[in-house]
Design an enzyme around this catalytic site. Structure first.
Site: not given
Ligand SMILES: *Cc1c(COP(=O)(O)O)cnc(C)c1O
Length: 479
Positions: A66, A68, A243, A272, A275, A281
């Site tokens: 842990y 935090e 994002d 993320t 991707k 992940r």
């Molecule tokens: C995939 C995605 C997310 C979310 O990601 P998770 O790991 O599934 O929570 C947020 N914003 C955009 C633009 C995404 O494509």
């Protein structure tokens, strides 16, 4: 590398044997998942294959700790090794992206976005309010002060890309907390070109006056000009939040540079890590020095204890992304998307915006008389894994849709190049041409059921298997 693969094979074989003795169904599902991932054309634009070092880093006892809080400032004793892990990951993130500040704790992309939103609110709303009320921290506020602060939070405005234009649920969609927390207004794309219309966006922003302008997408097949986004944010006094969940790998690999790189222009950037960035992940937030301290409050503001084993894997993935080979990979992802788009266009498939200049392609399958759902299912029957997706102003709604989104990050990681992606375009087109919607009792084409002409799915699977066998996933890994 061959030695490494055989060592890893031994480790995984033995580990799965132990798991099998405890819960055989989990060992079986884990093995089956490898077989499935190896045996299908993975074109889901948000998926990838992390390296074996990244995967192995996640499977350790760092998970048991842990931690935090932040580096050097934890709510638990004995966090010295987690401090090392988190510092190394954050250092790689700052260096890789040229960011002033990096926060590597978020458990996923959505969590990273929540951290971003709350850090912006606390920087822009909470701090001035506390000052006005003569309070040092939120703990000093009375119940009445709290009511006032909550009202201020909830009356804030966010402007992000609409879901059907390619935006994400977390950019103010009504079924996501972002659409409940904020008053939201979405921007779409130009109906003729399918592109973001910055002039209209500026006019809309002047009218709506958002506190936060969100740029970024999940299904927009084009690059974004972040210098223009910055100008729009500045014109209305908004914080620019980008994002880059989908395209972080293209930023890391220096495919998106200059005005296409969000980091120098945004106040806060979330992503993320799994991707196009090809890590474990998870999520991550980058920020300017000004926003850094409020981003640092992510845990415990919105996050539970950090996943130390995943932060460790982020550090490994970010170290990989700093290698020159990652830039080569990222360029190939973009080049392959172009090849895929051209291959589809020349065979008569309609594409939203008429092509791509990032890692994804959005097919509009309505000209085949199909819904996105039918196309997605038929392609899956033929061993091609995609996901259906709305197209702008989709006549079939968000469930059936008229589009199918495909992306190149995963298959590029397997070594697919131009020849393979042209073949993939041919296989996709063959399946779409061979698929017809089933006719309902009312005598009209249905939206879910379909039929594929005899032999096409089998023929496609065989052709896909040839491509996949020539470009093995985790070569040398035998379980
Ligand atoms: C995939 C995605 C997310 C979310 O990601 P998770 O790991 O599934 O929570 C947020 N914003 C955009 C633009 C995404 O494509």
């Amino acid at each position: 590398m061959a030695d490494f693969a055989s060592t890893v094979s031994n480790i995984y074989s033995q580990a799965l044997g132990v798991i099998e003795a405890v819960e055989p169904r989990i060992a079986a599902a884990t093995r089956a998942e490898l077989t499935d991932q190896r045996g299908s054309l993975k074109l889901i634009a948000s998926e990838n294959y992390a390296s074996l070092p990244v995967l192995m880093t996640m499977g350790t006892w760092l998970s048991d700790k842990y931690a935090e809080g932040t580096v050097g400032h934890r709510f638990y004793a004995g966090c010295q090794n987690v401090d090392t892990v988190e510092s190394v990951a954050a250092e790689h993130a700052r260096e890789l992206f040229g960011a002033e500040y990096a926060y590597v704790q978020p458990h996923s992309g959505i969590d990273a976005n929540l951290v971003a939103y709350w850090s912006i609110l606390s920087h822009r709303i909470e701090s001035p309010t506390l000052e006005r009320l003569g309070a040092k921290t939120v703990n000093d506020l009375s119940e009445e002060d709290w009511d006032a602060l909550r009202a201020e939070f909830n009356s804030q405005r966010v402007m992000g890309m609409s879901l059907d234009a390619g935006g994400h649920l977390t950019h103010g969609f009504r079924h996501n907390i972002s659409g409940k927390m904020f008053k939201q207004h979405s921007y779409g794309t130009n109906p003729e070109t399918g592109l973001i219309d910055y002039t209209k966006l500026l006019a809309d922003a002047r009218e709506f006056k958002p506190l936060i302008l969100v740029a970024g997408y999940s299904a927009y097949p084009r690059r974004v000009n972040f210098a223009k986004m910055r100008e729009i944010a500045d014109a209305v006094g908004a914080t620019l939040f980008v994002d880059m969940a989908h395209f972080a790998g293209l930023v890391a690999g220096k495919v998106f540079t200059g005005e296409e790189n969000p980091v120098p222009y945004a106040d806060v950037v979330a992503t993320t890590t799994h991707k196009s960035l090809r890590g474990p992940r998870g999520g991550m937030v980058l920020a300017t020095a000004e926003y850094g301290p409020s981003v640092d409050r992510g845990c415990p503001m919105v996050l539970g204890g950090p996943l130390s084993h995943v932060m460790a894997a982020k550090a490994v993935a970010l170290a990989e992304a700093r290698q020159p080979s990652f830039a080569t990979y990222a360029q190939a992802v973009a080049d392959n998307a172009k090849t895929l788009a051209e291959g589809l266009l020349k065979r008569g498939v309609n594409l939203v915006t008429g092509g791509t200049d990032n890692h994804l392609v959005l097919m509009d399958v309505s000209s085949f008389g199909l819904t996105g759902r039918q196309a997605e299912s038929a392609l899956l029957d033929a061993g091609v894994v995609t996901n259906r997706n709305s197209v702008p102003n989709d006549a079939n709604g968000a469930w059936y849709t008229s589009g199918v989104r495909i992306g190149t990050p995963a298959l590029t990681s397997r070594g697919f190049g131009a020849a393979e992606f042209d073949k993939v375009a041919e296989l996709i087109t063959d399946v779409l041409k061979a698929t017809t919607p089933s006719i309902t009792a009312a005598g009209t084409p249905g939206k879910a059921k379909y039929a594929i002409a005899d032999g096409v799915a089998e023929r496609t699977k065989a052709a896909a298997a040839e491509l996949l066998d020539a470009n093995p996933l985790y070569p040398g890994l035998e379980l």
